[in-house]
Each structure stands twice: as C-alpha cells, then as structure tokens.
Design a protein around this motif. Structure first.
Motif, PDB file in Angstrom:
ATOM      1  N   SER A   1       0.835  -1.198   0.000  1.00 17.54           N
ATOM      2  CA  SER A   1       0.000   0.000   0.000  1.00 17.54           C
ATOM      3  C   SER A   1       0.871   1.249   0.000  1.00 17.54           C
ATOM      4  CB  SER A   1      -0.909   0.006   1.236  1.00 17.54           C
ATOM      5  OG  SER A   1      -0.143  -0.164   2.422  1.00 17.54           O
TER       6      SER A   1
ATOM      7  N   ARG B   1      -0.599   2.505  -9.042  1.00 21.66           N
ATOM      8  CA  ARG B   1      -1.578   1.490  -9.463  1.00 21.66           C
ATOM      9  C   ARG B   1      -1.003   0.646 -10.606  1.00 21.66           C
ATOM     10  NH1 ARG B   1      -4.862  -0.286  -6.561  1.00 21.66           N
ATOM     11  NH2 ARG B   1      -6.188   1.514  -6.247  1.00 21.66           N
TER      12      ARG B   1
ATOM     13  N   ARG C   1      -3.097  -1.109  -2.539  1.00 25.21           N
ATOM     14  CA  ARG C   1      -4.004  -0.025  -2.115  1.00 25.21           C
ATOM     15  C   ARG C   1      -3.295   1.290  -2.325  1.00 25.21           C
ATOM     16  NH1 ARG C   1      -5.517   2.399   3.125  1.00 25.21           N
ATOM     17  NH2 ARG C   1      -3.867   1.155   4.099  1.00 25.21           N
TER      18      ARG C   1
ATOM     19  N   VAL D   1      -3.684   5.428  -1.700  1.00 25.59           N
ATOM     20  CA  VAL D   1      -4.404   6.452  -0.939  1.00 25.59           C
ATOM     21  C   VAL D   1      -3.794   7.809  -1.260  1.00 25.59           C
ATOM     22  CG1 VAL D   1      -5.090   7.236   1.360  1.00 25.59           C
ATOM     23  CG2 VAL D   1      -4.803   4.784   0.908  1.00 25.59           C
TER      24      VAL D   1
ATOM     25  N   ARG E   1      -9.658  10.478  -6.475  1.00 20.26           N
ATOM     26  CA  ARG E   1     -10.399   9.212  -6.595  1.00 20.26           C
ATOM     27  C   ARG E   1     -10.677   8.891  -8.066  1.00 20.26           C
ATOM     28  NH1 ARG E   1     -13.109  11.356  -1.923  1.00 20.26           N
ATOM     29  NH2 ARG E   1     -12.622  10.123  -0.057  1.00 20.26           N
TER      30      ARG E   1
ATOM     31  N   ALA F   1      -7.475   6.197  -7.166  1.00 20.40           N
ATOM     32  CA  ALA F   1      -7.131   5.998  -5.757  1.00 20.40           C
ATOM     33  C   ALA F   1      -8.267   5.281  -5.035  1.00 20.40           C
ATOM     34  CB  ALA F   1      -6.844   7.331  -5.080  1.00 20.40           C
ATOM     35  N   ASP F   2      -7.917   4.387  -4.124  1.00 17.44           N
ATOM     36  CA  ASP F   2      -8.924   3.666  -3.348  1.00 17.44           C
ATOM     37  C   ASP F   2      -9.577   4.558  -2.314  1.00 17.44           C
ATOM     38  OD1 ASP F   2      -8.524   0.823  -4.328  1.00 17.44           O
ATOM     39  OD2 ASP F   2      -6.485   1.319  -3.707  1.00 17.44           O
ATOM     40  N   ASP F   3      -8.821   5.531  -1.824  1.00 21.77           N
ATOM     41  CA  ASP F   3      -9.353   6.450  -0.828  1.00 21.77           C
ATOM     42  C   ASP F   3      -8.544   7.733  -0.872  1.00 21.77           C
ATOM     43  OD1 ASP F   3     -10.960   7.433   1.138  1.00 21.77           O
ATOM     44  OD2 ASP F   3     -10.478   5.897   2.627  1.00 21.77           O
TER      45      ASP F   3
END
Length: 305
Positions: free
Chosen positions: A134, A153, A159, A161, A174, A178-180
């Motif tokens: 991550s 990615r 993950r 962020v 996002r 991005a996941d968060d």
C-alpha cells in the motif's frame, strides 16, 4: 524573443524582449511550445535571496544544435530541463537532459508527463514499492502527485491512498484510481501503509510518518523541509529516504532513459494519463504561479509561449 523575468524576491513577474540565445557545445536551441510550472520554481521566486532565472520543463521543436550534438537534429520535437531562461519563446537545453516526443503526443502532454512523471516514478523506485503493498501520496492532486497515484496502481500497488487539502481535490484523486483520499486535517489517515511519497514536508511530515506501518518507508522529494524525531523512526523501525531527480539525470543517464521509456510505454498503454489544470500565456505567468501557490491546481499548470 519574449521571456519572463523578475527583479526582486517575490516578483512581480514581467515579460521583456531579449536576444534569442545561442546553443553551445552539446546544447539545443528549442522553440518552446509548452513550459511546465513547478512548485520548487515558484518557491524560488518567493523565497530566494536573489532573483533566479525562471527555468524548468520545456517542450518544443529544435531549431539549432550546438557542436557535438549527435542525438537530435533541427525539426525534432523534444522535451527537457532548461537551466537558463525557460519561461520564454526560445530556450537552450542540454542534450543529455533532453528526450524525444513520440509522434502520438503533443508538447503539452510531454511537458506534463515527462519531468513530473520521472519524479513520481523515481520516488516509487526509492520507496521500493513491492506488488501488493500500500502507498499514500501527499499532494496527490499536484503535477507530480496525480501521476504518482496512477503509477503506483500501474506498478501493482494493492491499495493507493491520496492525501490532499480539500474535497474537490479528493474527488479528483479518486477519479484517477485511488482507493481512498484523506484530508490533511483529518484526525486519522486510515489504515497504515507500507510507503508514503511526500511532496509537502513541513508540519505534514509528522502525520505522514504516523501513517506508515512498522518497517514502512517515507520518500521525501519536496523542497518544503521539515523535521523528524529519531524516536518516531525507532519505535516502528521506519525509514525516511530523500529523492532528487537531478542526481539521477546527472549521475545515472542510463536509468533516466529507462524510466523515460517506461513512462511513454505506460502512456501509450493508457495506464498513465497526465492531466493539465490550465494553460497560460507568458503574460499571465504570475497568475499561473498563483494557482500553484494557492494549491488549487488539479494536475499540471502549463505556460504556452
């Protein structure tokens, strides 16, 4: 030709007439079609004790080549780093710091992708990001940050962020995959991550370091400075790594070229797409700087001479 200059710390920036420069040995004269604005250059204008030349990322067409140039010829489309006056209609680039632009890309895309993308890619390399790990990217909506999110990615992060200053930027990050996305003023930045790519520095170093899982790595590549307590590293066996693209470009031209080719390959595959926040005329260079200073940009800010 027209170029942008200033005479005292903080500006104002103004456009003046100046002679077209001549390339020396190993140099190229380029007619500029796009010039990238960077936070380090903006900071130099506002913070340096003496005025500096406004250089940086340039893309355009070669119109003359100095003695000893072997890789490029007149008419080639190139992008590279200008150490002299880059906010100008013509700029001089060192051949070693210059790259060709593929046929399927324009100058604005090149200036938005190459330098910022190389910094993002280099920071990920410095972090030793492994597939499935991550990563958290601060300044995730910036010229470098928005590419770092996509590159993380593309390189197999489990993950991704982002960390940003406001809700509009969070939505933008996002949309990049991005996941968060966290706000800087959030009390908690979510689950710990293996890597942090930090482009902000200063007071943000403390929460950025706290976001790391044990044995995590933080890569600092900004000019924002900051202080870290050794104890904060010891308790989690965490690492802080400094990264500067110029050292790679000067000392490892082979690696610089490999990363450049990787960037264009990922662009051709659609895995990385640079976003341009806005294009400004030379006369509006001050407004372009203000966008960077206010941290409102979503992607790259570009001058069009």
């Amino acid at each position: 030709m027209r170029r942008v200059r200033y005479e005292s710390t903080g500006g104002p920036l103004f456009v003046e007439e100046a002679p077209v420069p001549q390339p020396g040995p190993g140099e190229l004269l380029v007619r500029c079609a796009a010039v990238g604005i960077t936070l380090p250059m903006v900071r130099k204008v506002t913070e340096a004790a003496e005025p500096v030349t406004l250089g940086g990322e340039v893309a355009g067409e070669v119109v003359a080549a100095g003695e000893g140039v072997t890789r490029f010829r007149v008419g080639d489309r190139v992008t590279g780093l200008c150490f002299g006056y880059g906010y100008a209609e013509y700029a001089v680039l060192h051949e070693a710091m210059t790259s060709p632009i593929p046929d399927d890309a324009d100058a604005v895309t090149a200036v938005a992708l190459v330098r910022s993308g190389l910094v993002a890619l280099g920071a990920l390399e410095a972090a030793r990001l492994a597939p499935g790990e991550s990563v958290l990217v601060t300044a995730a909506a910036s010229g470098v940050g928005h590419l770092a999110v996509q590159l993380a990615r593309a390189r197999g992060a489990g993950r991704v962020v982002g960390a940003v200053s406001g809700p509009a930027k969070a939505d933008f990050v996002r949309s990049l995959g991005a996941d968060d996305c966290m706000r800087y003023d959030d009390d908690n930045w979510g689950d710990p991550v293996d890597c942090v790519l930090d482009a902000v520095g200063g007071d943000l170093l403390t929460p950025a370091l706290a976001a790391l899982a044990p044995h995590g790595r933080l890569v600092a590549y900004s000019s924002g400075g900051g202080t870290i307590q050794a104890y904060d590293l010891l308790v989690g066996a965490k690492s802080v790594i400094g990264f500067q693209m110029a050292l790679i470009a000067r000392g490892r031209p082979d690696l610089y070229e490999q990363w450049r080719q990787d960037l264009w390959r990922l662009f051709a595959e659609g895995a990385v797409k640079p976003v341009v926040h806005g294009e400004f005329a030379l006369e509006d260079a001050a407004a372009a700087h203000q966008v960077i200073m206010s941290r409102t940009n979503l992607g790259k800010v570009v001058l069009r001479p």
